[in-house]
Write an enzyme that holds these catalytic residues in place. Sequence first.
Site, PDB file in Angstrom:
ATOM      1  N   SER A 119       0.683   2.396   8.272  1.00 35.39           N
ATOM      2  CA  SER A 119       0.959   3.153   6.708  1.00 35.39           C
ATOM      3  C   SER A 119       2.400   2.606   6.474  1.00 35.39           C
ATOM      4  O   SER A 119       2.227   3.133   5.021  1.00 35.39           O
ATOM      5  CB  SER A 119       0.984   4.603   7.406  1.00 35.39           C
ATOM      6  OG  SER A 119       0.087   5.284   7.994  1.00 35.39           O
ATOM      7  N   HIS A 140      -5.410  -1.104   4.945  1.00 38.21           N
ATOM      8  CA  HIS A 140      -4.827   0.251   5.111  1.00 38.21           C
ATOM      9  C   HIS A 140      -5.858   1.261   4.680  1.00 38.21           C
ATOM     10  O   HIS A 140      -6.344   1.429   3.534  1.00 38.21           O
ATOM     11  CB  HIS A 140      -3.769   0.440   4.399  1.00 38.21           C
ATOM     12  CG  HIS A 140      -3.172   1.835   4.572  1.00 38.21           C
ATOM     13  ND1 HIS A 140      -2.513   2.705   3.275  1.00 38.21           N
ATOM     14  CD2 HIS A 140      -2.985   2.533   5.799  1.00 38.21           C
ATOM     15  CE1 HIS A 140      -2.051   3.502   3.854  1.00 38.21           C
ATOM     16  NE2 HIS A 140      -2.292   3.663   5.151  1.00 38.21           N
ATOM     17  N   GLU A 152      -6.547  -0.340   1.013  1.00 43.19           N
ATOM     18  CA  GLU A 152      -5.503  -1.242   0.565  1.00 43.19           C
ATOM     19  C   GLU A 152      -5.537  -2.468   1.388  1.00 43.19           C
ATOM     20  O   GLU A 152      -5.538  -2.643   2.726  1.00 43.19           O
ATOM     21  CB  GLU A 152      -4.142  -0.462   0.731  1.00 43.19           C
ATOM     22  CG  GLU A 152      -3.979   0.646  -0.220  1.00 43.19           C
ATOM     23  CD  GLU A 152      -2.771   1.271  -0.379  1.00 43.19           C
ATOM     24  OE1 GLU A 152      -2.300   1.445   1.043  1.00 43.19           O
ATOM     25  OE2 GLU A 152      -1.976   1.758  -1.266  1.00 43.19           O
ATOM     26  N   ASN A 190       1.279   5.326  -0.245  1.00 44.66           N
ATOM     27  CA  ASN A 190       2.352   5.743   0.709  1.00 44.66           C
ATOM     28  C   ASN A 190       3.621   5.560   0.095  1.00 44.66           C
ATOM     29  O   ASN A 190       4.531   6.620   0.406  1.00 44.66           O
ATOM     30  CB  ASN A 190       2.228   5.478   2.072  1.00 44.66           C
ATOM     31  CG  ASN A 190       1.163   5.885   2.914  1.00 44.66           C
ATOM     32  OD1 ASN A 190       0.446   7.079   2.586  1.00 44.66           O
ATOM     33  ND2 ASN A 190       0.945   5.400   4.188  1.00 44.66           N
TER      34      ASN A 190
END
Length: 284
Positions: A119, A140, A152, A190
Amino acid sequence: MGIEKVGVVGCGLMGAGIAEVCARAGLETVVREVNDDFLSSGLERINRSLQKAVKKGKTSEEDRDATLGRITGTTDLGELNDCDLIVEAIVESLEEKCRLFAELDKSAKETTIFASNTSSLTITQIAMATERTGRFIGLHFFNPVPVMKLVEIVRTLMTDDEVIDDTRQFVEAIGKAPVLCRDNSGFIVNRLLVPYLLDAIRAYEEGVGTVEDIDRAMQLGCGHPMGPLTLLDFVGLDTTYYIANIMFEEYREKRFAPPPLLKQMVLAGRFGRKSGRGFYDYGS
Ligand code: CAA
Ligand code: NAD
């Protein structure tokens, strides 16, 4: 594409979902956990998720059974050696991820692509633990993996172009939507979401509202499917704490610093849904 067999390391919240979506897309999938107990609870998690998909009419009983037939569980890392792609979804620790990939690098076939579901760590930091930096990438996924469309794809300065193409095709083949990101801590989502989630904890610490009202306000006021404190329990307060520390280390800005309450909750073993108690009590 050349990706027919996928290895997933870690069968927790994310690894179970990644294994599920790979197998549902018809790919042979091997999932590895550290011991038999964690492996069986991870496989049970996959089973429950598929059961829910059948109940919701998202898949048939036959497809559920075929999916389960494509998943092999193991505690032996060596069983992943012939995979075309290995995705790790283990604890958010640079040391653990580097140790894992350094070990895999010795035995996995030369063409195997390595991917991290991290993350907040940069992919570059992890890739440097191996001799195959050209075949190392970030993939991701988002929680819950069977439902969230986004993946991602994170390239480093060393990632080969063909690996980008192969992983983009893989992401689309498993029914997800790829977005290409630079290798900065937190990538796109994130980088924006973590400060929001941490601010929700700070707002609660400052007495802006109750846990329930902060969540309800964001659901009703902004149309979020889950309020921030519910989402934190869903993501895992332990994982969020690791993420916040890593992002604060990277950016050195207060908005990424873990609030004192988050640290206290993690030290108290209140990890959210996964431990039965976080900002809410899940009774187990
Ligand atoms: N397979 C396929 N579909 C499934 C499924 C499964 N295993 N489980 C549920 N679904 C489907 C349901 O059928 C339903 O589809 P329809 O809307 O077409 O009926 C849909 O998914 C929603 O599921 P539910 O109805 O069971 O649950 P819900 O409506 O309460 O939604 C939720 C649950 C999807 C989690 C929703 O609350 C949500 O989107 N929350 C926000 C999640 C989020 O923000 N995730 C990102 C976290 S950050 C992250 O992941 C990155 C990181 O590094 C920390
Ligand atoms: P989790 O704690 O639910 O699962 C991690 C699993 O990894 C555990 O079951 C643990 O036993 C296993 N594990 C640890 N070391 C291992 C090893 N060497 N070999 C095999 N298994 C090992 O954590 P999670 O929420 O699934 O997060 C996993 C990764 O995915 C983290 O890097 C996290 O940052 C990232 N991520 C999490 C979310 C989320 O919402 N939780 C979303 C996207 C990405």
